[in-house]
Design a protein around this motif. Structure first.
Motif, PDB file in Angstrom:
ATOM      1  N   HIS A   1     -13.014   0.164  30.418  1.00 21.01           N
ATOM      2  CA  HIS A   1     -12.616  -1.125  30.998  1.00 21.01           C
ATOM      3  C   HIS A   1     -12.470  -2.150  29.878  1.00 21.01           C
ATOM      4  O   HIS A   1     -12.910  -1.926  28.760  1.00 21.01           O
ATOM      5  CB  HIS A   1     -13.669  -1.609  32.010  1.00 21.01           C
ATOM      6  CG  HIS A   1     -13.594  -0.911  33.323  1.00 21.01           C
ATOM      7  ND1 HIS A   1     -13.486  -1.571  34.532  1.00 21.01           N
ATOM      8  CD2 HIS A   1     -13.613   0.412  33.632  1.00 21.01           C
ATOM      9  CE1 HIS A   1     -13.448  -0.696  35.514  1.00 21.01           C
ATOM     10  NE2 HIS A   1     -13.527   0.522  35.002  1.00 21.01           N
TER      11      HIS A   1
ATOM     12  N   TYR B   1     -20.097  -7.633  39.610  1.00 17.86           N
ATOM     13  CA  TYR B   1     -19.191  -8.671  39.095  1.00 17.86           C
ATOM     14  C   TYR B   1     -18.376  -9.294  40.224  1.00 17.86           C
ATOM     15  O   TYR B   1     -17.335  -9.908  39.983  1.00 17.86           O
ATOM     16  CB  TYR B   1     -18.342  -8.090  37.966  1.00 17.86           C
ATOM     17  CG  TYR B   1     -19.226  -7.793  36.765  1.00 17.86           C
ATOM     18  CD1 TYR B   1     -19.474  -8.773  35.815  1.00 17.86           C
ATOM     19  CD2 TYR B   1     -19.894  -6.579  36.645  1.00 17.86           C
ATOM     20  CE1 TYR B   1     -20.329  -8.541  34.758  1.00 17.86           C
ATOM     21  CE2 TYR B   1     -20.757  -6.335  35.595  1.00 17.86           C
ATOM     22  CZ  TYR B   1     -20.975  -7.327  34.650  1.00 17.86           C
ATOM     23  OH  TYR B   1     -21.856  -7.109  33.606  1.00 17.86           O
TER      24      TYR B   1
ATOM     25  N   LYS C   1     -12.580 -16.267  28.732  1.00 21.02           N
ATOM     26  CA  LYS C   1     -11.151 -16.434  28.433  1.00 21.02           C
ATOM     27  C   LYS C   1     -10.394 -17.008  29.620  1.00 21.02           C
ATOM     28  O   LYS C   1      -9.354 -17.639  29.460  1.00 21.02           O
ATOM     29  CB  LYS C   1     -10.565 -15.051  28.086  1.00 21.02           C
ATOM     30  CG  LYS C   1      -9.099 -15.050  27.757  1.00 21.02           C
ATOM     31  CD  LYS C   1      -8.516 -13.632  27.742  1.00 21.02           C
ATOM     32  CE  LYS C   1      -8.869 -12.880  26.495  1.00 21.02           C
ATOM     33  NZ  LYS C   1      -8.225 -11.532  26.467  1.00 21.02           N
TER      34      LYS C   1
ATOM     35  N   ARG D   1     -24.709 -14.972  28.760  1.00 22.12           N
ATOM     36  CA  ARG D   1     -23.390 -14.413  28.456  1.00 22.12           C
ATOM     37  C   ARG D   1     -22.442 -15.043  29.472  1.00 22.12           C
ATOM     38  O   ARG D   1     -22.696 -14.992  30.670  1.00 22.12           O
ATOM     39  CB  ARG D   1     -23.385 -12.901  28.639  1.00 22.12           C
ATOM     40  CG  ARG D   1     -21.986 -12.280  28.633  1.00 22.12           C
ATOM     41  CD  ARG D   1     -22.054 -10.803  29.022  1.00 22.12           C
ATOM     42  NE  ARG D   1     -20.783 -10.107  28.881  1.00 22.12           N
ATOM     43  CZ  ARG D   1     -19.920  -9.908  29.889  1.00 22.12           C
ATOM     44  NH1 ARG D   1     -20.175 -10.370  31.109  1.00 22.12           N
ATOM     45  NH2 ARG D   1     -18.801  -9.263  29.682  1.00 22.12           N
TER      46      ARG D   1
ATOM     47  N   LEU E   1      -9.897 -11.248  41.837  1.00 22.51           N
ATOM     48  CA  LEU E   1     -11.171 -11.935  42.102  1.00 22.51           C
ATOM     49  C   LEU E   1     -10.890 -13.425  42.310  1.00 22.51           C
ATOM     50  O   LEU E   1     -10.252 -14.062  41.469  1.00 22.51           O
ATOM     51  CB  LEU E   1     -12.129 -11.711  40.926  1.00 22.51           C
ATOM     52  CG  LEU E   1     -12.476 -10.236  40.684  1.00 22.51           C
ATOM     53  CD1 LEU E   1     -12.926  -9.991  39.248  1.00 22.51           C
ATOM     54  CD2 LEU E   1     -13.556  -9.783  41.677  1.00 22.51           C
TER      55      LEU E   1
ATOM     56  N   ASP F   1     -18.302  -2.463  29.513  1.00 21.72           N
ATOM     57  CA  ASP F   1     -16.889  -2.238  29.856  1.00 21.72           C
ATOM     58  C   ASP F   1     -16.270  -1.155  28.976  1.00 21.72           C
ATOM     59  O   ASP F   1     -15.796  -0.133  29.472  1.00 21.72           O
ATOM     60  CB  ASP F   1     -16.072  -3.526  29.643  1.00 21.72           C
ATOM     61  CG  ASP F   1     -16.247  -4.534  30.768  1.00 21.72           C
ATOM     62  OD1 ASP F   1     -16.521  -4.118  31.908  1.00 21.72           O
ATOM     63  OD2 ASP F   1     -16.099  -5.742  30.497  1.00 21.72           O
TER      64      ASP F   1
ATOM     65  N   GLY G   1     -13.354 -10.230  45.239  1.00 24.85           N
ATOM     66  CA  GLY G   1     -11.992  -9.965  45.683  1.00 24.85           C
ATOM     67  C   GLY G   1     -11.957  -9.937  47.205  1.00 24.85           C
ATOM     68  O   GLY G   1     -12.917 -10.359  47.869  1.00 24.85           O
TER      69      GLY G   1
ATOM     70  N   GLU H   1     -19.647  -3.646  41.253  1.00 23.91           N
ATOM     71  CA  GLU H   1     -19.842  -4.551  42.396  1.00 23.91           C
ATOM     72  C   GLU H   1     -20.630  -5.789  41.977  1.00 23.91           C
ATOM     73  O   GLU H   1     -20.511  -6.846  42.580  1.00 23.91           O
ATOM     74  CB  GLU H   1     -20.511  -3.841  43.585  1.00 23.91           C
ATOM     75  CG  GLU H   1     -21.984  -3.504  43.370  1.00 23.91           C
ATOM     76  CD  GLU H   1     -22.688  -3.054  44.662  1.00 23.91           C
ATOM     77  OE1 GLU H   1     -22.076  -2.326  45.470  1.00 23.91           O
ATOM     78  OE2 GLU H   1     -23.854  -3.456  44.853  1.00 23.91           O
TER      79      GLU H   1
HETATM   80  C1  QV4 Z   1      -8.241  -4.331  43.291  1.00 22.34           C
HETATM   81  C2  QV4 Z   1      -6.857  -4.064  42.715  1.00 22.34           C
HETATM   82  C3  QV4 Z   1      -6.185  -5.378  42.323  1.00 22.34           C
HETATM   83  C4  QV4 Z   1      -6.100  -6.273  43.554  1.00 22.34           C
HETATM   84  C5  QV4 Z   1      -7.504  -6.451  44.178  1.00 22.34           C
HETATM   85  C6  QV4 Z   1      -7.362  -7.202  45.483  1.00 22.34           C
HETATM   86  O1  QV4 Z   1      -6.980  -3.238  41.551  1.00 22.34           O
HETATM   87  O2  QV4 Z   1      -4.892  -5.134  41.822  1.00 22.34           O
HETATM   88  O3  QV4 Z   1      -5.630  -7.527  43.140  1.00 22.34           O
HETATM   89  O4  QV4 Z   1      -8.171  -5.192  44.411  1.00 22.34           O
HETATM   90  O5  QV4 Z   1      -8.597  -7.627  45.960  1.00 22.34           O
HETATM   91  C7  QV4 Z   1     -12.854  -4.412  40.628  1.00 22.34           C
HETATM   92  C8  QV4 Z   1     -11.946  -3.182  40.736  1.00 22.34           C
HETATM   93  C9  QV4 Z   1     -10.493  -3.594  40.936  1.00 22.34           C
HETATM   94  C10 QV4 Z   1     -10.378  -4.521  42.139  1.00 22.34           C
HETATM   95  C11 QV4 Z   1     -11.251  -5.721  41.831  1.00 22.34           C
HETATM   96  C12 QV4 Z   1     -11.154  -6.799  42.883  1.00 22.34           C
HETATM   97  O6  QV4 Z   1     -12.051  -2.401  39.569  1.00 22.34           O
HETATM   98  O7  QV4 Z   1      -9.707  -2.439  41.159  1.00 22.34           O
HETATM   99  O8  QV4 Z   1      -9.022  -4.960  42.266  1.00 22.34           O
HETATM  100  O9  QV4 Z   1     -12.617  -5.289  41.683  1.00 22.34           O
HETATM  101  O10 QV4 Z   1     -12.047  -6.640  43.914  1.00 22.34           O
HETATM  102  C13 QV4 Z   1     -15.594  -5.590  36.280  1.00 22.34           C
HETATM  103  C14 QV4 Z   1     -14.666  -4.377  36.249  1.00 22.34           C
HETATM  104  C15 QV4 Z   1     -13.442  -4.598  37.126  1.00 22.34           C
HETATM  105  C16 QV4 Z   1     -13.897  -4.981  38.515  1.00 22.34           C
HETATM  106  C17 QV4 Z   1     -14.680  -6.279  38.394  1.00 22.34           C
HETATM  107  C18 QV4 Z   1     -15.162  -6.831  39.730  1.00 22.34           C
HETATM  108  O11 QV4 Z   1     -14.260  -4.153  34.918  1.00 22.34           O
HETATM  109  O12 QV4 Z   1     -12.695  -3.385  37.197  1.00 22.34           O
HETATM  110  O13 QV4 Z   1     -12.763  -5.136  39.376  1.00 22.34           O
HETATM  111  O14 QV4 Z   1     -15.858  -6.011  37.611  1.00 22.34           O
HETATM  112  O15 QV4 Z   1     -15.907  -5.904  40.404  1.00 22.34           O
HETATM  113  C19 QV4 Z   1     -10.330  -8.507  30.926  1.00 22.34           C
HETATM  114  C20 QV4 Z   1     -11.065  -9.829  31.013  1.00 22.34           C
HETATM  115  C21 QV4 Z   1     -12.568  -9.674  30.803  1.00 22.34           C
HETATM  116  C22 QV4 Z   1     -13.155  -8.578  31.688  1.00 22.34           C
HETATM  117  C23 QV4 Z   1     -12.353  -7.298  31.449  1.00 22.34           C
HETATM  118  C24 QV4 Z   1     -12.833  -6.163  32.335  1.00 22.34           C
HETATM  119  O16 QV4 Z   1     -10.550 -10.759  30.078  1.00 22.34           O
HETATM  120  O17 QV4 Z   1     -13.195 -10.902  31.083  1.00 22.34           O
HETATM  121  O18 QV4 Z   1     -10.973  -7.510  31.706  1.00 22.34           O
HETATM  122  N1  QV4 Z   1     -14.575  -8.393  31.473  1.00 22.34           N
HETATM  123  C25 QV4 Z   1     -15.594  -9.011  32.351  1.00 22.34           C
HETATM  124  C26 QV4 Z   1     -16.764  -8.083  32.651  1.00 22.34           C
HETATM  125  C27 QV4 Z   1     -16.314  -6.971  33.560  1.00 22.34           C
HETATM  126  C28 QV4 Z   1     -15.927  -7.552  34.902  1.00 22.34           C
HETATM  127  C29 QV4 Z   1     -15.284  -8.863  34.808  1.00 22.34           C
HETATM  128  C30 QV4 Z   1     -15.084  -9.519  33.622  1.00 22.34           C
HETATM  129  C31 QV4 Z   1     -15.033  -9.550  36.067  1.00 22.34           C
HETATM  130  O19 QV4 Z   1     -17.324  -7.615  31.461  1.00 22.34           O
HETATM  131  O20 QV4 Z   1     -17.313  -5.983  33.712  1.00 22.34           O
HETATM  132  O21 QV4 Z   1     -15.008  -6.648  35.556  1.00 22.34           O
HETATM  133  O22 QV4 Z   1     -16.248 -10.208  36.402  1.00 22.34           O
HETATM  134  O23 QV4 Z   1     -10.275  -8.062  29.588  1.00 22.34           O
END
Ligand code: QV4
Ligand code: CA
Length: 482
Positions: A300, A62, A196, A191, A161, A295, A104, A60
């Motif tokens: 993740h 993020y 990307k 950070r 997001l 991650d 999101g 949450e």
């Molecule tokens: C859900 C559905 C989606 C839909 C959406 C609609 O799955 O299909 O479109 O609802 O609103 C969370 C949930 C995810 C949810 C999303 C949106 O897991 O299911 O979508 O929220 O609300 C972290 C987690 C994600 C999380 C996100 C925001 O890993 O799962 O998403 O936080 O809470 C790539 C990128 C890289 C990224 C990596 C994870 O290139 O940049 O994926 N890494 C960074 C962080 C990571 C973070 C994010 C980016 C986003 O290190 O911790 O994602 O800030 O490789």
């Protein structure tokens, strides 16, 4: 932007994932400062959406609601006090900056600072942001986009997001104001989350508008913030890490992937003799390195079979290699224990974070792992500080999984990842004397609780690491601890 500006003699940062600001301040004073740690990556300090529908998952944080400094980790006043106390202890603070997106779309819509949002309208009054501040029309990044389409990777939504448009002056201003406020409060760098997914040209404009680090917090005048950009590039994608290294440092995900493979026995340790750019890693000065991060320790981000605290023996081996080897700027992960990949940090039924407790043997309780308090890890931080910017010399290997090397005349380390004992007379490059292995024990007064190594006048010593020893490595160095 590639200099972490550590206090003199310090070299290593730790990610205190989901820690509270008050606890971090205390940790700086009682542990990280005295033990020679260089800095801390903190969890995002700005307001995020509260997500009870997933029982307050770690992710949450993020999902930004505003740039107000109120989260489960603490408020603005606690944040400021943490930065002050840590800098006074010689430990720098690096902020995880989420500037690619906001939240999101969710049914719940209250943030940790009390702000609300209208997701359908792209309306975030806490900043404020409105529809014009986001990339439009909205689109979602599909897995196939990574192979073909940089503009979709940058302008569409990462997991739904809402994607800010850093090409607009107003969005840049909000981001720069947020980051400069943190710099003025004494942080040493950032950070850049999801780098990307942003255009390098936009990021350059943002970085160039950042203030110099605050001299009232002990930074030299004219110092630029340290910036490391999260770009996962394991090869074969339309967006490459090389687009970001001209701007600032980049996270090198191949580092932990390859070392995890090697220390799990998937590659012989002898091949690490040319560890570095010859393995297709970034140039050392561009590279922020780690074994696991928040991650990939839970599947993740980039996958692979990444070592974590859950496979403690090979994990400590890989961490020791990272810290003993001069390549890159090393970062340690400090975790909370988890069984399922969504689970949030230790919390009470109201969602308040529970502080780590500290056991008499220096380890943590209350659900916190505190890898940075494991002897084999924190004593290797001291090793790296002593080794300084010396190079590797006197590499030795047995043609398999037993290796050893020196760091100038400052330190020596040996690893045994074979299924038979290592017993060798090896060059340690150290002055003659008795040394205490910092892996199997530590020095207390004049006695050593672990293995003792006697170095002769020729710098050689009998080195023993049994295949069934508790740890797979042995390390000695100059200075009082060894
Ligand atoms: C859900 C559905 C989606 C839909 C959406 C609609 O799955 O299909 O479109 O609802 O609103 C969370 C949930 C995810 C949810 C999303 C949106 O897991 O299911 O979508 O929220 O609300 C972290 C987690 C994600 C999380 C996100 C925001 O890993 O799962 O998403 O936080 O809470 C790539 C990128 C890289 C990224 C990596 C994870 O290139 O940049 O994926 N890494 C960074 C962080 C990571 C973070 C994010 C980016 C986003 O290190 O911790 O994602 O800030 O490789
Ligand atoms: Ca984007």
């Amino acid at each position: 932007y590639k200099n972490p500006h550590y206090a003199p003699g310090r070299t290593t940062m730790v990610h205190l994932f989901e820690w509270k600001w008050d606890d971090i301040a205390a940790e700086c004073e009682r542990w990280l400062g005295p033990r020679g740690f260089g800095g801390i990556q903190i969890s995002p300090p700005n307001e995020n959406l509260i997500i009870w529908s997933h029982n307050r998952p770690w992710w949450e944080r993020y999902q930004p609601m505003s740039y107000q400094l109120t989260t489960r980790s603490g408020n603005e006043q606690q944040f400021a006090s943490m930065v002050r106390r840590c800098n006074d202890a010689g430990v720098r603070i690096y902020v995880d900056a989420i500037i690619n997106h906001m939240t999101g779309t969710w049914n719940e819509n209250v943030g940790t600072g009390g702000n609300t949002a209208n997701f359908g309208q792209f309306n975030y009054p806490g900043v404020p942001f409105g529809r014009n501040d986001f990339n439009w029309p909205e689109c979602y990044i599909e897995p196939s986009d990574y192979g073909c389409c940089p503009e979709r990777v940058r302008n569409c939504q990462l997991s739904g997001l809402k994607d800010l448009n850093q090409g607009t002056e107003y969005v840049r201003q909000m981001i720069v104001t947020f980051m400069n406020r943190l710099i003025d409060m004494g942080v040493a760098g950032f950070r850049i989350d999801a780098a990307k997914h942003m255009w390098p040209g936009d990021l350059r404009i943002i970085y160039d508008r950042l203030h110099n680090l605050n001299t009232a917090h002990g930074f030299p005048s004219g110092a630029r913030p340290y910036i490391y950009q999260e770009v996962i590039d394991l090869g074969g994608e339309a967006v490459s890490r090389d687009e970001y290294t001209p701007l600032a440092a980049v996270t090198e995900f191949k580092f932990g992937m390859e070392l995890s493979r090697a220390f799990q026995g998937g590659n012989q340790l002898r091949w690490l003799a040319n560890w570095g750019p010859q393995w297709n890693l970034l140039a050392s000065a561009d590279s922020l390195v780690f074994i696991d991060n928040h991650d990939n320790q839970r599947g993740h981000g980039a996958g692979g079979n990444i070592l974590t605290y859950k496979q403690a023996r090979p994990y400590k081996g890989a961490i020791a290699f990272m810290l003993a080897h001069p390549y890159g700027e090393p970062q340690l992960m400090s975790s909370f224990g988890f069984q399922n990949t969504e689970a949030g940090p230790p919390m009470d039924s109201s969602g308040n974070l529970i502080s780590p407790s500290i056991n008499s043997d220096n380890t943590c309780g209350n659900g916190w792992i505190c890898e940075h308090r494991w002897r084999q890890i924190y004593q290797m931080v001291a090793f790296r500080n002593v080794a300084g910017n010396t190079n590797i010399n006197d590499w030795w290997d047995n043609g398999s999984n037993q290796i050893a090397f020196c760091r100038g005349g400052q330190g020596f380390i040996a690893f045994n990842n074979d299924s038979w004992d290592l017993n060798q007379n090896l060059q340690t490059c150290l002055p003659a004397g008795r040394y205490c292995d910092v892996i199997s024990g530590s020095k207390s007064g004049n006695s050593c609780t672990g293995k003792t190594v006697t170095v002769g006048n020729d710098g050689r010593a009998l080195i023993s690491v049994g295949a069934n020893d508790y740890d797979m490595m042995l390390a000695i160095h100059r200075g009082p601890e060894s």
